[in-house]
Design an enzyme around this catalytic site. Structure first.
Site, PDB file in Angstrom:
ATOM      1  N   SER A   1      19.099  74.745  52.988  1.00  0.00           N
ATOM      2  CA  SER A   1      19.943  74.339  54.415  1.00  0.00           C
ATOM      3  C   SER A   1      20.837  74.985  54.652  1.00  0.00           C
ATOM      4  CB  SER A   1      21.254  73.423  53.352  1.00  0.00           C
ATOM      5  OG  SER A   1      22.136  72.811  54.208  1.00  0.00           O
TER       6      SER A   1
ATOM      7  N   TYR B   1      29.134  72.783  47.868  1.00  0.00           N
ATOM      8  CA  TYR B   1      27.661  72.760  48.580  1.00  0.00           C
ATOM      9  C   TYR B   1      27.072  74.288  48.536  1.00  0.00           C
ATOM     10  CZ  TYR B   1      24.134  70.296  51.569  1.00  0.00           C
ATOM     11  OH  TYR B   1      22.416  69.853  51.847  1.00  0.00           O
TER      12      TYR B   1
ATOM     13  N   LYS C   1      23.905  75.709  47.925  1.00  0.00           N
ATOM     14  CA  LYS C   1      22.681  76.493  48.834  1.00  0.00           C
ATOM     15  C   LYS C   1      22.357  77.594  48.469  1.00  0.00           C
ATOM     16  CE  LYS C   1      21.971  71.721  49.156  1.00  0.00           C
ATOM     17  NZ  LYS C   1      20.168  71.207  48.980  1.00  0.00           N
TER      18      LYS C   1
END
Length: 288
Positions: free
Chosen positions: A137, A150, A154
Site C-alpha cells: 500500500s 495498517y 504495510k
C-alpha cells in the site's frame, strides 16, 4: 515479463484489486489463472468468468498457502507468477488497540507474503525463473494516520518485498511491490469511515481496481520493483526522504484540518472497526 502463456496465482482474488488482476491476467493470455480467496463462492464466480481455477485459501495459515501452491502446480505445472494480494484493514486508531487485534492483521498483511515466498521460491530458484507480486500500500511508503496497525504492517510488507528482491534477484527471481493509494474497494470503504484519515487518503485521487490492474501489467512487463498506480506517491516519497520534517509537518496540518472539520460536524463522526478485505488499497498522500 509478458503474461501470455504464464501460470498465475492470485490470492484475495474474489473481489477488489485481486479480482481485477485475475481478470486482466486472463485477458493478457495467461494460460492458467488460479483464483484464491477465503470466500470460495466469490473465487468460483471469478474463475467461471475468466476460465480459471478457484481455490479456497486462508493466507493466515501456512498449511493452506502450501496446499494452494500444491493444487496449482498439480493442475497447471510450475507457477510463473504468484500474486500475494490478500489483505485486511485491521483495528482503527493507535497503540490502544490490544495485542489480540494486531495479530490477525500481522498474519495476513505481513506473514502471508513470507509464507508465499516460502512455498514458491524453492522451485523458482531451482529453475532460475519466477515472479512475486506483493500487494502492500502507499501506506507502507508513507503512512495511514487513522490506523497504526495498517500502516505498520504495510511498511513491513514493503520491507519483505525489498528483502526478497535484494536476496533473490541474482537467482532469476523478479519481485514487484504494488503500493496503491485510494482504490474503490471494500477496504477503502472501511478507511473512509474515519474523516481524519479520509481527507489525505483521497488527496491523490480515487482509482478503480481495473486502473490498478492496468498499472500492474505495465509494471510486470517492465519488471519494476515499485508499482505506483497513483503517480503522486513517488513525489511524496521523494519529499519524505529529502525533507522529513516538512513532510511530517504537512501531515500534521492535514490531520488538524480534518479534525477541525469533523468537530464542526461537516465530516461526520470519526472511528471505524477493522474488517477483512480482498486486497490492500489504502494509502496516504501528504501535502507539499
Amino acid at each position: 515479463m509478458e503474461l501470455a502463456g504464464r501460470h498465475v496465482v492470485v490470492t484475495g482474488a474474489g473481489g477488489g484489486i485481486g479480482r481485477a488482476l485475475a481478470e486482466r491476467f486472463a485477458a493478457e493470455g495467461a494460460r492458467a489463472v488460479v483464483v484464491a480467496d477465503l470466500d470460495l463462492p466469490s473465487a468460483e464466480s471469478v474463475a467461471a468468468e475468466i476460465g480459471g481455477m478457484a481455490v479456497r485459501a486462508d493466507v493466515a495459515r501456512d498449511d493452506e498457502i502450501q496446499a494452494l501452491v500444491t493444487q496449482a502446480r498439480d493442475a497447471n505445472g510450475p507457477i510463473d507468477l504468484f500474486c500475494s494480494n490478500a489483505g485486511v484493514a485491521g483495528p482503527a486508531g493507535g497503540p490502544e488497540a490490544p495485542d489480540e487485534d494486531w495479530q490477525p492483521i500481522w498474519e495476513i498483511n505481513v506473514m502471508a507474503h513470507v509464507r508465499a515466498a516460502r512455498a514458491v521460491l524453492p522451485e523458482m530458484v531451482a529453475r532460475g525463473d519466477g515472479y512475486l507480486l506483493n500487494t502492500a500500500s502507499a501506506a507502507g511508503l508513507l503512512t495511514q494516520v487513522s490506523a497504526l496497525a495498517y500502516s505498520a504492517t504495510k511498511h513491513a510488507a514493503v520491507a519483505v518485498a525489498e528483502w526478497l528482491a535484494i536476496t533473490y534477484g541474482d537467482a532469476g527471481i523478479k519481485v514487484s511491490c504494488l503500493c496503491p493509494q485510494a482504490v474503490r474497494t471494500p477496504l477503502l470503504e472501511i478507511a473512509l469511515e474515519d474523516p481524519v484519515g479520509a481527507a489525505p487518503l483521497l488527496a491523490g485521487g480515487l482509482l478503480e481496481p481495473a486502473d490498478v490492474a492496468e498499472a500492474v501489467v505495465a509494471g510486470i512487463r517492465e519488471e519494476r520493483f515499485l508499482i505506483l498506480p497513483h503517480p503522486d506517491v513517488a513525489k511524496f516519497m521523494a519529499l519524505k526522504g529529502a525533507q522529513p520534517e516538512r513532510w511530517l509537518g504537512g501531515m500534521r496540518r492535514l490531520v488538524r484540518e480534518a479534525r477541525s472539520a469533523g468537530s464542526a460536524g461537516s465530516a461526520g463522526s470519526a472511528g471505524s472497526a477493522g474488517s477483512a478485505g480482498s486486497a490492500g488499497s489504502a494509502g496516504l498522500a501528504p501535502p507539499p
